[in-house]
Structures are given as C-alpha cells and as structure tokens.
Design a protein around this motif. Structure first.
Motif, PDB file in Angstrom:
ATOM      1  N   ARG A  35      44.533  32.547  25.433  1.00 31.69           N
ATOM      2  CA  ARG A  35      46.071  32.884  25.007  1.00 31.69           C
ATOM      3  C   ARG A  35      46.170  33.973  24.007  1.00 31.69           C
ATOM      4  O   ARG A  35      46.846  34.662  23.774  1.00 31.69           O
ATOM      5  CB  ARG A  35      46.890  31.624  24.881  1.00 31.69           C
ATOM      6  N   LYS A  36      44.936  33.657  23.014  1.00 30.88           N
ATOM      7  CA  LYS A  36      44.864  34.780  21.860  1.00 30.88           C
ATOM      8  C   LYS A  36      44.463  35.996  22.206  1.00 30.88           C
ATOM      9  O   LYS A  36      45.027  37.052  21.433  1.00 30.88           O
ATOM     10  CB  LYS A  36      43.881  34.268  20.775  1.00 30.88           C
ATOM     11  N   ILE A  37      43.804  36.163  23.373  1.00 28.84           N
ATOM     12  CA  ILE A  37      43.545  37.703  23.739  1.00 28.84           C
ATOM     13  C   ILE A  37      44.750  38.487  24.172  1.00 28.84           C
ATOM     14  O   ILE A  37      44.784  39.556  23.555  1.00 28.84           O
ATOM     15  CB  ILE A  37      42.320  37.660  24.950  1.00 28.84           C
ATOM     16  N   SER A  38      45.328  38.023  25.103  1.00 27.53           N
ATOM     17  CA  SER A  38      46.538  38.823  25.189  1.00 27.53           C
ATOM     18  C   SER A  38      47.592  37.815  26.321  1.00 27.53           C
ATOM     19  O   SER A  38      47.187  36.788  26.687  1.00 27.53           O
ATOM     20  CB  SER A  38      46.273  40.226  26.144  1.00 27.53           C
ATOM     21  N   GLU A  39      48.659  38.308  26.456  1.00 23.12           N
ATOM     22  CA  GLU A  39      49.598  37.378  27.396  1.00 23.12           C
ATOM     23  C   GLU A  39      49.109  37.469  28.767  1.00 23.12           C
ATOM     24  O   GLU A  39      49.386  36.492  29.495  1.00 23.12           O
ATOM     25  CB  GLU A  39      50.975  37.945  27.134  1.00 23.12           C
ATOM     26  N   MET A  40      48.360  38.491  29.349  1.00 23.93           N
ATOM     27  CA  MET A  40      48.106  38.736  30.708  1.00 23.93           C
ATOM     28  C   MET A  40      46.906  37.819  30.792  1.00 23.93           C
ATOM     29  O   MET A  40      46.385  37.765  31.989  1.00 23.93           O
ATOM     30  CB  MET A  40      48.198  40.081  31.118  1.00 23.93           C
ATOM     31  N   ALA A  41      45.980  37.745  29.849  1.00 26.94           N
ATOM     32  CA  ALA A  41      44.700  37.065  29.998  1.00 26.94           C
ATOM     33  C   ALA A  41      44.620  36.226  30.825  1.00 26.94           C
ATOM     34  O   ALA A  41      43.695  35.739  31.741  1.00 26.94           O
ATOM     35  CB  ALA A  41      43.933  37.255  28.647  1.00 26.94           C
ATOM     36  N   PRO A  42      45.283  35.002  30.432  1.00 28.78           N
ATOM     37  CA  PRO A  42      45.338  33.743  31.393  1.00 28.78           C
ATOM     38  C   PRO A  42      45.614  34.092  32.766  1.00 28.78           C
ATOM     39  O   PRO A  42      44.884  33.447  33.506  1.00 28.78           O
ATOM     40  CB  PRO A  42      46.475  32.860  30.681  1.00 28.78           C
ATOM     41  N   ALA A  43      46.607  34.859  33.174  1.00 26.29           N
ATOM     42  CA  ALA A  43      46.858  35.088  34.599  1.00 26.29           C
ATOM     43  C   ALA A  43      45.645  35.750  35.149  1.00 26.29           C
ATOM     44  O   ALA A  43      45.369  35.469  36.327  1.00 26.29           O
ATOM     45  CB  ALA A  43      48.120  36.178  34.711  1.00 26.29           C
ATOM     46  N   ILE A  44      45.100  36.925  34.385  1.00 30.49           N
ATOM     47  CA  ILE A  44      43.887  37.606  35.082  1.00 30.49           C
ATOM     48  C   ILE A  44      42.791  36.605  35.374  1.00 30.49           C
ATOM     49  O   ILE A  44      42.201  36.591  36.274  1.00 30.49           O
ATOM     50  CB  ILE A  44      43.442  38.660  34.266  1.00 30.49           C
ATOM     51  N   TYR A  45      42.484  35.919  34.352  1.00 32.52           N
ATOM     52  CA  TYR A  45      41.196  34.945  34.681  1.00 32.52           C
ATOM     53  C   TYR A  45      41.704  33.703  35.460  1.00 32.52           C
ATOM     54  O   TYR A  45      40.827  33.339  36.235  1.00 32.52           O
ATOM     55  CB  TYR A  45      41.045  34.202  33.298  1.00 32.52           C
ATOM     56  N   GLY A  46      42.907  33.457  35.566  1.00 33.75           N
ATOM     57  CA  GLY A  46      43.393  32.385  36.672  1.00 33.75           C
ATOM     58  C   GLY A  46      43.055  33.057  38.099  1.00 33.75           C
ATOM     59  O   GLY A  46      42.835  32.259  39.024  1.00 33.75           O
ATOM     60  N   ILE A  47      43.446  34.206  38.276  1.00 35.93           N
ATOM     61  CA  ILE A  47      43.138  34.856  39.483  1.00 35.93           C
ATOM     62  C   ILE A  47      41.462  34.992  39.876  1.00 35.93           C
ATOM     63  O   ILE A  47      41.280  34.790  41.125  1.00 35.93           O
ATOM     64  CB  ILE A  47      43.708  36.274  39.572  1.00 35.93           C
ATOM     65  N   ILE A  48      40.819  35.235  38.752  1.00 39.02           N
ATOM     66  CA  ILE A  48      39.446  35.507  39.054  1.00 39.02           C
ATOM     67  C   ILE A  48      39.062  33.966  39.447  1.00 39.02           C
ATOM     68  O   ILE A  48      38.190  33.811  40.381  1.00 39.02           O
ATOM     69  CB  ILE A  48      38.726  36.007  37.799  1.00 39.02           C
ATOM     70  N   VAL A  49      39.163  33.145  38.707  1.00 38.75           N
ATOM     71  CA  VAL A  49      38.902  31.747  38.921  1.00 38.75           C
ATOM     72  C   VAL A  49      39.356  31.310  40.367  1.00 38.75           C
ATOM     73  O   VAL A  49      38.524  30.582  41.111  1.00 38.75           O
ATOM     74  CB  VAL A  49      39.304  30.757  37.867  1.00 38.75           C
ATOM     75  N   ALA A  50      40.678  31.619  40.727  1.00 38.80           N
ATOM     76  CA  ALA A  50      40.962  31.040  42.106  1.00 38.80           C
ATOM     77  C   ALA A  50      40.645  31.901  43.085  1.00 38.80           C
ATOM     78  O   ALA A  50      40.043  31.233  44.152  1.00 38.80           O
ATOM     79  CB  ALA A  50      42.456  31.411  42.077  1.00 38.80           C
ATOM     80  N   VAL A  51      39.959  33.133  42.957  1.00 35.55           N
ATOM     81  CA  VAL A  51      39.158  33.821  43.966  1.00 35.55           C
ATOM     82  C   VAL A  51      37.837  33.458  44.067  1.00 35.55           C
ATOM     83  O   VAL A  51      37.414  33.019  45.438  1.00 35.55           O
ATOM     84  CB  VAL A  51      39.246  35.540  43.496  1.00 35.55           C
ATOM     85  N   GLN A  52      37.232  32.895  43.048  1.00 34.84           N
ATOM     86  CA  GLN A  52      35.816  32.118  43.027  1.00 34.84           C
ATOM     87  C   GLN A  52      36.093  30.751  43.840  1.00 34.84           C
ATOM     88  O   GLN A  52      35.277  30.716  44.495  1.00 34.84           O
ATOM     89  CB  GLN A  52      35.560  32.228  41.571  1.00 34.84           C
TER      90      GLN A  52
END
Length: 113
Positions: A35-52
């Motif tokens: 969350r500290k990185i940016s507001e979009m970072a959790p969403a981007i990382y969540g998509i990557i984990v979901a695709v994995q």
C-alpha cells in the motif's frame, strides 16, 4: 474418444505447492508494504497473483495455456518486483524450477481449452 492424460506425480506436487504459494501471496497483496508503494500497486500485484493461481489450475488440468500463463505471470512478477525494488531470489529460483518441469511435460499437455 479423448485419451485420458494422466498427470505426472511431480506436476501434482508442483501444482499443489504453487497453489498454496499463490494463496499465501494473496495475503501480501493487502500488506502495508504494498500500500505504501502506490494506490495501484495492490491491484497490480493482486492481478499477477491471480493469474499465477489460474496458471497452476490450468497446469493441474494438463493444459498448455497454464504453462503459457505461468511464464507470463513469472515475467510480470519479476518486472513488478524490480519496479518496487523488492526482488525475491528464492521466488525466482522456484519459478524457474517450476517452468523447467512444466516445459519437460509440455508435449504431454492438451492444446485445447
């Protein structure tokens, strides 16, 4: 009649480990560090984990698209890790090992969805 494709034991073990690994990574999606990185970072990382996670399910069913998706998620995760300056070398080693095993059994996997 479609031929029954039996999944090798090593792929079963890798898929179970990968599914558990993906589920544990979902916890990291909601961590304060992301969350500290940016507001979009959790969403981007969540998509990557979901695709994995989806790629492990595809590989579990002996589908080639699962391997393709895993490789795409692997590179996306590396790029994301480099961007946030948090590269996990252990994760890279496991992902490369998983990719090698997936590619060994790639010809035995089904091309269709």
């Amino acid at each position: 009649m479609e031929a029954i494709r039996k999944r090798p034991v090593i792929l079963t073990i890798i898929c179970i480990l990968g599914i558990l690994w993906s589920l544990l990574n979902f916890i990291f999606v909601f961590s304060p560090f992301i969350r500290k990185i940016s507001e979009m970072a959790p969403a981007i990382y969540g998509i990557i984990v979901a695709v994995q996670f989806i790629s492990f399910i595809g590989t579990w069913h002996m589908k080639r698209w699962g391997v393709h998706l895993f490789i795409a998620a692997f590179f996306a995760k590396i790029i994301f890790s480099i961007m946030i300056d948090d590269v996990s070398y252990v994760g890279i080693v496991f992902s490369v090992a998983f990719t090698v095993f997936f590619l060994i059994f790639y010809k035995r996997m089904d091309e269709e969805l």
